[in-house]
Design an enzyme around this catalytic site. Structure first.
Site, mmCIF file in Angstrom:
data_model
loop_
_atom_site.group_PDB
_atom_site.id
_atom_site.type_symbol
_atom_site.label_atom_id
_atom_site.label_comp_id
_atom_site.label_asym_id
_atom_site.label_seq_id
_atom_site.Cartn_x
_atom_site.Cartn_y
_atom_site.Cartn_z
ATOM 1 N N SER B 10 104.485 -39.956 -42.268
ATOM 2 C CA SER B 10 105.790 -40.027 -41.611
ATOM 3 C C SER B 10 106.948 -40.235 -42.573
ATOM 4 C CB SER B 10 105.786 -41.158 -40.574
ATOM 5 O OG SER B 10 105.660 -42.403 -41.224
ATOM 6 N N ASN B 58 95.220 -46.958 -39.848
ATOM 7 C CA ASN B 58 95.353 -47.889 -40.967
ATOM 8 C C ASN B 58 94.142 -47.669 -41.868
ATOM 9 O OD1 ASN B 58 95.447 -49.993 -42.738
ATOM 10 N ND2 ASN B 58 95.232 -51.600 -41.195
ATOM 11 N N ASN B 85 97.197 -39.439 -48.596
ATOM 12 C CA ASN B 85 98.518 -39.701 -49.148
ATOM 13 C C ASN B 85 98.939 -41.164 -49.032
ATOM 14 O OD1 ASN B 85 101.462 -38.992 -49.804
ATOM 15 N ND2 ASN B 85 101.607 -39.827 -47.734
ATOM 16 N N TYR B 150 98.023 -50.749 -58.954
ATOM 17 C CA TYR B 150 98.365 -49.422 -58.439
ATOM 18 C C TYR B 150 97.791 -48.324 -59.343
ATOM 19 C CZ TYR B 150 101.433 -45.674 -56.677
ATOM 20 O OH TYR B 150 101.930 -44.519 -56.138
ATOM 21 N N ALA B 152 95.278 -48.535 -61.410
ATOM 22 C CA ALA B 152 93.815 -48.524 -61.307
ATOM 23 C C ALA B 152 93.375 -47.821 -60.029
ATOM 24 C CB ALA B 152 93.275 -49.949 -61.345
#
Lengths: 79, 242
Positions: B10, B58, B85, B150, B152
């Site tokens: 979104s 989630n 994503n 992040y 890793a």
């Protein structure tokens, strides 16, 4: 379910899902050598069994399965 | 018509990906909290003649992923194209990084993509066709100050994608990684003008990237024309990493 019925269903899955020649699928047929199913193919068959029969098959139980007959016996014992 | 699921679809890059895929496929816009924004994206796609719906997913929860896939499969048959994503950042320099900051980022960005990919391939294997695309980051290859968790997680996606490509290539399932550089999104909104100028100086293409720079490559990798590309990392970064 009778052993024979399980075999019929198993053969159906082999033929439909993996495109294997029906005449090759006998109780004695070896999965890898005779039916030329690779390791991923065996996983696909297991997943199809699990869906079809609503059971769960552990990797340990699969270790001793190398023929169609052994697969049928295993499934028969779980249903 | 094939169905594509875009996690985190979104906003930012995910929104651009949803928009471009909505032209050729039924796109399912995944969201966690941005239900309204997802609905807007769906409306925009439909208004321009595309096909879209939205779903709450989630990815850090296996249960949520399973539920979302079951719902999509009921309505549309299967997820043929999976765009991994969705991702989060919890930046901190390593000496100060809390275990929780590490675990949360790995759980969502890496384990979450494991959940979605493992679930998606069930149907893809049956269909003997599938496309999985991971939106990683150049920091997954170069590392970044304050982003050990992040970076890793994004590096981990590369190993995951390459392994999938080897395991499932024989079933016409391709798995590739896009590594965006600096792209104008909410995630990079903290950059001020001076930061941006400094970044642009390092680039061959003298501008910050747009989400569309990424989504156009995603669209290409979903096509049948790209079926011989698998297990690859494609940097889309304006030349930053050359």
């Amino acid at each position: 379910m009778e052993l024979n019925e399980v075999f019929e269903k198993v053969r159906g899955l082999f033929v439909e899902d993996l495109g294997i020649d029906e005449s090759k699928v006998t109780m004695e047929a070896k999965l890898e050598e005779d039916l030329e199913i690779d390791s991923l193919g065996i996983v696909e068959v297991v997943m199809a069994f699990e869906d079809e029969f609503e059971i769960e098959i552990d990797d340990d139980e699969l270790a001793n399965v190398s023929t169609v007959g052994q697969a049928v016996q295993l499934l028969h014992s779980k249903i | 018509m094939k169905t594509a699921l875009v996690t985190g679809g979104s906003r930012g890059i995910g929104k651009a990906v949803s928009t471009v895929l909505g032209k050729n496929y039924h796109v399912v816009v995944g969201y966690v909290t941005s239900e309204d924004k997802a609905a807007e994206v769906v409306s925009e796609i439909k208004e321009s003649g595309g096909s879209a719906s939205s779903i709450e997913v989630n990815i850090s929860s296996k249960e949520s992923v399973d539920k979302a896939f079951a719902t999509i499969e009921k309505s549309y048959g299967s997820v043929d194209i999976l765009i991994n994503n969705a991702g989060i950042t919890k930046d901190n320099i390593l000496p100060r990084m809390k275990e929780e900051e590490w675990i949360n980022v790995i759980q969502t960005n890496l384990t979450g993509s494991f959940y979605t990919s493992q679930r998606a391939i069930k149907q893809m294997m049956k269909n003997k066709w599938g496309r999985i695309i991971f939106i990683s980051s150049i920091v997954g290859m170069s590392g970044n100050q304050g982003q050990a968790n992040y970076a890793a997680s994004k590096a981990g996606l590369i190993g995951l994608a390459k392994s999938i490509s080897k395991e499932l290539g024989s079933r016409n399932i391709t798995s590739n990684v896009i590594a965006p550089g600096y792209i104008e999104t909410d995630m990079t909104s903290f950059l001020d003008d001076e930061n941006k100028e400094n970044i642009i100086e390092q680039l061959s293409i003298k501008r910050i990237g747009k989400p569309e720079d990424i989504s156009n490559v995603v669209a290409f990798l979903c096509n049948d024309e790209s079926e011989y590309i698998t297990g690859q990392v494609i940097p889309v970064d304006g030349g930053l990493t050359t």
